[in-house]
Design an enzyme around this catalytic site. Structure first.
Site, PDB file in Angstrom:
ATOM      1  N   HIS A   9     112.416  28.100 119.202  1.00 48.57           N
ATOM      2  CA  HIS A   9     112.988  29.446 119.220  1.00 48.57           C
ATOM      3  C   HIS A   9     114.457  29.391 119.642  1.00 48.57           C
ATOM      4  O   HIS A   9     114.767  29.065 120.774  1.00 48.57           O
ATOM      5  CB  HIS A   9     112.182  30.290 120.200  1.00 48.57           C
ATOM      6  CG  HIS A   9     112.588  31.723 120.274  1.00 48.57           C
ATOM      7  ND1 HIS A   9     113.156  32.282 121.392  1.00 48.57           N
ATOM      8  CD2 HIS A   9     112.506  32.721 119.356  1.00 48.57           C
ATOM      9  CE1 HIS A   9     113.389  33.564 121.184  1.00 48.57           C
ATOM     10  NE2 HIS A   9     113.004  33.856 119.948  1.00 48.57           N
ATOM     11  N   GLU A  36     114.657  27.505 114.546  1.00 55.61           N
ATOM     12  CA  GLU A  36     114.735  28.931 114.225  1.00 55.61           C
ATOM     13  C   GLU A  36     116.140  29.481 114.428  1.00 55.61           C
ATOM     14  O   GLU A  36     116.525  29.783 115.563  1.00 55.61           O
ATOM     15  CB  GLU A  36     113.766  29.736 115.095  1.00 55.61           C
ATOM     16  CG  GLU A  36     113.555  31.153 114.590  1.00 55.61           C
ATOM     17  CD  GLU A  36     113.880  32.242 115.605  1.00 55.61           C
ATOM     18  OE1 GLU A  36     114.275  31.927 116.730  1.00 55.61           O
ATOM     19  OE2 GLU A  36     113.748  33.418 115.231  1.00 55.61           O
ATOM     20  N   ASP A  38     118.602  32.642 114.067  1.00 61.41           N
ATOM     21  CA  ASP A  38     118.819  34.057 113.754  1.00 61.41           C
ATOM     22  C   ASP A  38     120.192  34.144 113.084  1.00 61.41           C
ATOM     23  O   ASP A  38     121.146  33.520 113.554  1.00 61.41           O
ATOM     24  CB  ASP A  38     118.837  34.896 115.042  1.00 61.41           C
ATOM     25  CG  ASP A  38     117.496  34.897 115.760  1.00 61.41           C
ATOM     26  OD1 ASP A  38     116.456  34.887 115.094  1.00 61.41           O
ATOM     27  OD2 ASP A  38     117.514  34.907 117.009  1.00 61.41           O
ATOM     28  N   HIS A  51     121.858  35.691 117.849  1.00 64.04           N
ATOM     29  CA  HIS A  51     120.686  36.567 117.906  1.00 64.04           C
ATOM     30  C   HIS A  51     121.027  37.992 117.509  1.00 64.04           C
ATOM     31  O   HIS A  51     120.182  38.735 117.002  1.00 64.04           O
ATOM     32  CB  HIS A  51     120.091  36.551 119.316  1.00 64.04           C
ATOM     33  CG  HIS A  51     118.901  37.430 119.464  1.00 64.04           C
ATOM     34  ND1 HIS A  51     118.957  38.675 120.031  1.00 64.04           N
ATOM     35  CD2 HIS A  51     117.609  37.257 119.093  1.00 64.04           C
ATOM     36  CE1 HIS A  51     117.755  39.229 120.022  1.00 64.04           C
ATOM     37  NE2 HIS A  51     116.914  38.384 119.456  1.00 64.04           N
TER      38      HIS A  51
HETATM   39  O1  G3P Z   1     111.858  35.672 115.365  1.00 62.71           O
HETATM   40  C1  G3P Z   1     110.796  35.598 116.240  1.00 62.71           C
HETATM   41  C2  G3P Z   1     111.340  36.125 117.472  1.00 62.71           C
HETATM   42  O2  G3P Z   1     112.476  35.367 117.655  1.00 62.71           O
HETATM   43  C3  G3P Z   1     111.702  37.569 117.293  1.00 62.71           C
HETATM   44  O3  G3P Z   1     112.405  37.939 118.314  1.00 62.71           O
HETATM   45  O4  G3P Z   1     114.401  38.847 119.180  1.00 62.71           O
HETATM   46  O5  G3P Z   1     113.906  36.481 119.612  1.00 62.71           O
HETATM   47  O6  G3P Z   1     114.639  37.198 117.368  1.00 62.71           O
HETATM   48  P1  G3P Z   1     113.916  37.576 118.612  1.00 62.71           P
HETATM   49 CA    CA Z   2     114.318  35.348 115.950  1.00 60.70          CA
END
Ligand code: G3P
Ligand code: CA
Length: 314
Positions: A9, A36, A38, A51
């Protein structure tokens, strides 16, 4: 037992400032299946990993006097924010900034890296993935799990994210069927649009309720859900309509753990993340978003061994 995915994450964001090459590289070294990013966009149309498009919490932009006049207030997806926004900066300007730890109170050990790491483009992240694959021998390619952030906002200002995401994946050989990619979004319209553009698996993110899972199954391959939604019945309901279930976010600090898994009282101290992950593995989830990928890999692997060795024989 089917493979349960460990999704790093924002990279190994428990150990490095999030969304930096160094965070993703550590996650890959720790054995994560997917990294992951964003994704948001710059004024000149380049995808970068943050993010959110407001970047005062994770960069040193506030310390750059030359950008002081760019501070402004705008409402995005119903939330009014004041700060500095990626769409007001060219990539060259973004590259003069450096990443900072988002959670300095909870992750003071990461603050030693403040000011050291650049803000990466999605292209640079894909380059890292491709380079990492060369050292993996026969192991599967590292997976990439991009999230489109505020897609309607970016479309509205003439900077749509979707085609740029798909083009970047294609340039790096991650567009063919079977490529280790999931594209995720909270915005169902965005995913429906993507469904018409790609056969890559799509993940509908959900935070407050599961909603109409049968409807989601018409355009998505899975759901990425908050832990509160990943009850045993919630997981079963998603599986009943053939949706994968990926759960977020697993974090080691007491601040993020239920009371019975905290160790000590300090919010920044690490509690029993292993125990929390095992609880959700028992519910049959298909993947976990985790800030500490090494923990996710270790617990997942031990769980698999235990359950294979105890499986009843015919
Ligand atoms: O994308 C899964 C999770 O990351 C969603 O929440 O706010 O951390 O992007 P966020
Ligand atoms: Ca995310």
């Amino acid at each position: 037992m089917a493979s349960i995915l460990v999704i790093a994450h924002r990279g190994a964001s428990g150990e490095r400032p999030e969304h930096t090459i160094e965070s993703y590289r550590l996650a890959i070294a720790e054995g994560a299946d997917y990294i992951e990013p964003d994704l948001v966009m710059t004024r000149d149309g380049v995808l970068i990993a943050r993010h959110e498009n407001e970047i005062s919490g994770t960069t040193d932009v506030a310390q750059h006097a030359e950008f002081a006049a760019r501070r402004r207030t705008q409402t995005i997806d119903g939330e009014t924010m004041t700060g500095w926004f990626t769409e007001d900066f060219t990539l060259a300007e973004i590259k003069t900034l450096r990443a900072r730890e988002r959670l300095p109170e909870l992750r003071p050990q990461n603050c030693v890296f403040d000011g050291q790491f650049l803000i990466p483009t999605f292209d640079e992240i894909m380059q890292l993935a491709v380079e990492s694959n060369r050292g993996r021998g026969g192991a599967a390619r590292i997976g990439v799990y991009p999230e489109t952030k505020h897609p309607a906002h970016f479309t509205g200002i003439g900077l749509p994210l979707e085609q740029a995401v798909l083009d970047t994946l294609r340039r790096h050989g991650y567009d063919a069927a079977g490529s280790p990619v999931f594209i995720q979004s909270f915005d169902p319209r965005n995913l429906r649009e993507l469904r018409g553009q790609t056969k890559l698996p799509l993940i509908q993110l959900l935070e407050h309720e599961l909603g109409d899972l049968a409807e989601i199954a018409k355009y998505a391959d899975g759901v990425g859900i908050a832990k509160a939604l990943a009850t045993p019945s919630g997981v079963r309901a998603a599986h009943a309509v053939n949706l994968k279930v990926h759960v977020w976010t697993f974090r080691a600090e007491n601040e993020f753990l239920p009371d019975d898994l905290k160790i000590g009282a300090a919010p920044a101290a690490h509690g029993d993340l292993d125990g929390e992950i095992r609880r959700f593995l028992d519910r049959g989830i298909d993947g976990m978003f985790v800030d500490f990928p090494a923990v996710g890999v270790r617990v997942r692997d031990a769980y698999r061994v235990a359950h294979v060795s105890t499986a009843p024989t015919a």
